[in-house]
Design a protein around this motif. Structure first.
Motif, short mmCIF file in Angstrom:
data_model
loop_
_atom_site.label_atom_id
_atom_site.label_comp_id
_atom_site.label_asym_id
_atom_site.label_seq_id
_atom_site.Cartn_x
_atom_site.Cartn_y
_atom_site.Cartn_z
N ARG A 199 15.74 47.56 -42.88
CA ARG A 199 16.35 47.91 -41.59
C ARG A 199 15.29 48.18 -40.54
O ARG A 199 15.43 47.78 -39.37
N THR A 200 14.21 48.85 -40.95
CA THR A 200 13.13 49.13 -40.00
C THR A 200 12.46 47.84 -39.56
O THR A 200 12.15 47.67 -38.37
N GLU B 114 14.58 46.27 -36.94
CA GLU B 114 14.47 46.99 -35.66
C GLU B 114 13.17 46.62 -34.95
O GLU B 114 13.16 46.42 -33.72
N TRP B 115 12.08 46.54 -35.69
CA TRP B 115 10.80 46.18 -35.08
C TRP B 115 10.84 44.77 -34.51
O TRP B 115 10.35 44.52 -33.40
N ALA C 261 6.21 50.90 -42.88
CA ALA C 261 7.45 51.49 -43.43
C ALA C 261 7.48 51.15 -44.91
O ALA C 261 7.23 50.02 -45.30
#
Length: 316
Positions: free
Chosen positions: A10-11, A14-15, A51
């Motif tokens: 998910r991170t 987003e990035w 992450a």
């Protein structure tokens, strides 16, 4: 609540949505005492932000250094190995001369990250095949027993819940137990045929059914990666579920209730349903470790603690 690798995915998305170049690292092989298991993920942003984790920190530090030096400006998936020799093992914090291999993958539209996350949000297990020449990804349903595999042409990994948990009864304990179990890589189903208890009960990624518990347990087809926990306090529902669960293959079967109620339950299951002593001895009740739990989240914690101990063959 999410497991670590789902947070990484998910991170990474987003990035990318924010315009960053992102590299996804997957542990593909380990030798010796590697810190994290095969399949674990780490995401690296172009400015050196990470992450996830693949070690105690030393490998992550080296990845950041390489990233900032421009050596990880990749055009295609590339393997990277750490800890081949004793000196490297000491440098990168790999105990006992362990070795760890990563596949570093530059993410792009061909990575199908959005579709993978959409399937995971539906509670699916997904087979992800990465073409090492082009970086293109194909997604398909994962099968039971699938494991990560790597050859010269492709990396096949599997995402989604590795374990399954069926909870009989919708309520505050079920709510916390389901959320915590998802963080431990369980796919969760909740069964409760009582309209007054189900109401508007809903949790992301948790399947809810109002069918009768014994039918649900049979359809659940529990295996050695499955757990079943009865939490309704209603013998008409819990006993039906336990009758089927204790005859199945679930690695953990638990039922809420005091020691007095557990003794009565054992007697009912023996007299009315014909369960043997060996089958009854598979039941964990009172459910959970005795940690003095009183509140719903504490009780959920105690249940998951006992499930974890049983799962790893430890004396609870």
């Amino acid at each position: 609540m999410d497991n670590i690798d789902l947070v990484v995915l998910r991170t990474a998305r987003e990035w990318r949505e924010a315009g960053w170049a992102v590299v996804l690292g997957t542990i593909t092989r380990t030798w010796g005492s590697a810190p994290r298991p095969v399949g674990s993920l780490v995401a690296l942003r172009a400015d050196g932000v990470l992450a996830g984790s693949v070690s105690g920190g030393c490998i992550e530090d080296d990845l950041v250094e390489q990233l900032r030096a421009g050596s990880l400006n990749l055009q295609r998936p590339t393997p990277l190995r750490y800890g081949v020799g004793a000196e490297e093992a000491r440098r990168f914090g790999l105990p006992c001369g362990g070795t760890l291999e990563l596949m570093l993958e530059p993410l792009g539209p061909q990575s199908q990250l959005d579709e993978l996350l959409a399937r995971l949000a539906r509670g699916e297990r997904v087979r992800r095949e990465l073409d090492l020449a082009s970086g293109a990804v194909q997604l398909a349903p994962a099968q039971a027993g699938d494991t990560l595999s790597l050859d010269e042409q492709r990396l096949v990994s599997h995402h989604g819940p590795q374990w399954r948990l069926l909870i009989i009864g919708a309520g505050p304990i079920s709510d916390y137990l389901a959320r915590m179990a998802q963080a431990l890589d369980y796919g969760v189903m909740i069964c409760d045929p009582r309209p007054e208890h189900v109401g508007d009960f809903a949790l992301d990624g948790v399947q809810l059914t109002r069918d009768m518990p014994d039918d649900v347990v049979m359809d659940f087809k529990a295996d050695g990666a499955s757990a079943i926990v009865a939490l309704t306090h209603d013998p008409k529902l819990d006993d039906l579920a336990l009758m089927e669960a204790l005859r199945g293959q679930a690695f953990y079967v638990g039922a809420i209730g005091s020691r007095v109620n557990q003794a009565k339950r054992r007697a009912r299951l023996s007299e009315h349903f014909g369960l043997t002593e060996a089958e009854l001895d598979r039941m964990h009740g009172p459910v959970g470790l005795d940690i003095g739990a009183r509140t719903p989240p504490e009780i959920a914690l105690s249940i998951l603690a006992e499930m974890t101990a049983v799962r790893y063959g430890k004396q609870a």
